[in-house]
Design a protein around this motif. Structure first.
Motif, PDB file in Angstrom:
ATOM      1  N   THR A   3      19.093  53.624 -45.257  1.00 49.89           N
ATOM      2  CA  THR A   3      19.579  52.370 -44.690  1.00 49.89           C
ATOM      3  C   THR A   3      20.364  52.691 -43.421  1.00 49.89           C
ATOM      4  OG1 THR A   3      21.632  52.422 -45.968  1.00 49.89           O
ATOM      5  CG2 THR A   3      19.750  51.272 -46.950  1.00 49.89           C
ATOM      6  N   GLU A  57      20.889  45.559 -38.113  1.00 46.80           N
ATOM      7  CA  GLU A  57      20.414  46.297 -39.269  1.00 46.80           C
ATOM      8  C   GLU A  57      18.937  46.638 -39.124  1.00 46.80           C
ATOM      9  OE1 GLU A  57      22.167  47.539 -41.809  1.00 46.80           O
ATOM     10  OE2 GLU A  57      23.934  46.850 -40.696  1.00 46.80           O
ATOM     11  N   GLY A 111      21.730  51.049 -39.185  1.00 50.67           N
ATOM     12  CA  GLY A 111      21.668  50.068 -38.120  1.00 50.67           C
ATOM     13  C   GLY A 111      22.028  50.689 -36.794  1.00 50.67           C
TER      14      GLY A 111
END
Length: 244
Positions: free
Chosen positions: A153, A145, A155
């Motif tokens: 957001t 992540e 990863g």
């Protein structure tokens, strides 16, 4: 013969369904209509495949397949529509010709789409079961992540390669329009662009466009020599940082 009817007679002419007067008129029309000549060329293969298939008679034995029924239906439909001078006959003709050219397989194709063996529905392209390369690599790996900014957001899944480092990226909360790059940053500070893309105004992983974005790319730097990965915009703003 009107101009509209002339243009819709290509399928009938290719199958030999026009009456003599209409056939001669259409042949005259072909001399000055490039689009009809091009469409006739496309249909010539189907017409050749159906050569010799004639109409059904009441005392004829049932044919071995459905081609004769289709041709007989076309002939009767053509006769009725020529009387009515409708311009929509070609739609039905094209559908029927497709059935013959495709071996009358539409029914089995539709049945196959209804569900897979065991009653499971067949997934459409882009959905579960048909993942793209980046999404499949990400799903099979162990994501690291990242630390996001501006609501972003995501990863990375990374792997070492003989030529360097391969990475798959997942991003959500990405609002467009933007131009972005995934960059590897080595321990010595050397930066390499791994891949780049444009974000449409709808964005990714946001209300109204909930699907995340998956991308993948490569860096010539060995994984052991990379300190971090960054997602940056064309204006130099860093949206995501993934430490490795």
């Amino acid at each position: 013969m009107t101009s509209q009817v002339e243009h819709t007679d290509v399928g009938a002419y290719a199958l030999g369904l026009l009456e003599d007067d209409d056939r001669r008129a259409f042949e005259s029309h072909l001399l000055g209509c490039a689009s009809c000549r091009a469409e006739l060329d496309e249909l010539s293969g189907v017409a050749s495949a159906l050569t010799g298939v004639g109409p059904l008679l009441d005392d004829d034995p049932p044919p071995p397949d459905g081609q004769a029924q289709v041709i007989d239906l076309l002939r009767r439909r053509q006769a009725a529509d020529r009387r009515a001078r409708r311009g929509t006959w070609l739609i039905g003709t094209a559908a029927a010709v497709t059935l013959v050219a495709g071996g009358l397989t539409v029914g089995t194709q539709l049945a196959g789409q209804a569900g897979a063996p065991g009653g499971q529905p067949v997934a459409a392209a882009g959905h579960a079961g048909h993942l793209g390369p980046a999404e499949q690599f990400y799903a099979d790996g162990t994501p690291v992540e990242g630390r996001g900014a501006d609501g972003v957001t995501g990863g990375l899944v990374v792997e070492s390669k003989g030529w360097g480092t391969h990475a798959a990226l997942r991003l959500s909360g990405l609002r467009g329009p933007l131009e972005c790059e995934l960059v590897s940053v080595s321990r010595s500070g050397e930066r390499h662009v791994m891949t780049g893309w444009s974000v449409p105004p709808a964005g990714y992983g946001v209300p109204g466009s909930p699907d995340p974005l998956y991308m993948h790319g490569g860096s010539p730097v060995p994984l052991k020599d990379i300190a971090r990965f960054e997602v940056v915009t064309s204006t130099g703003r860093t949206l995501l940082t993934v430490e490795v």
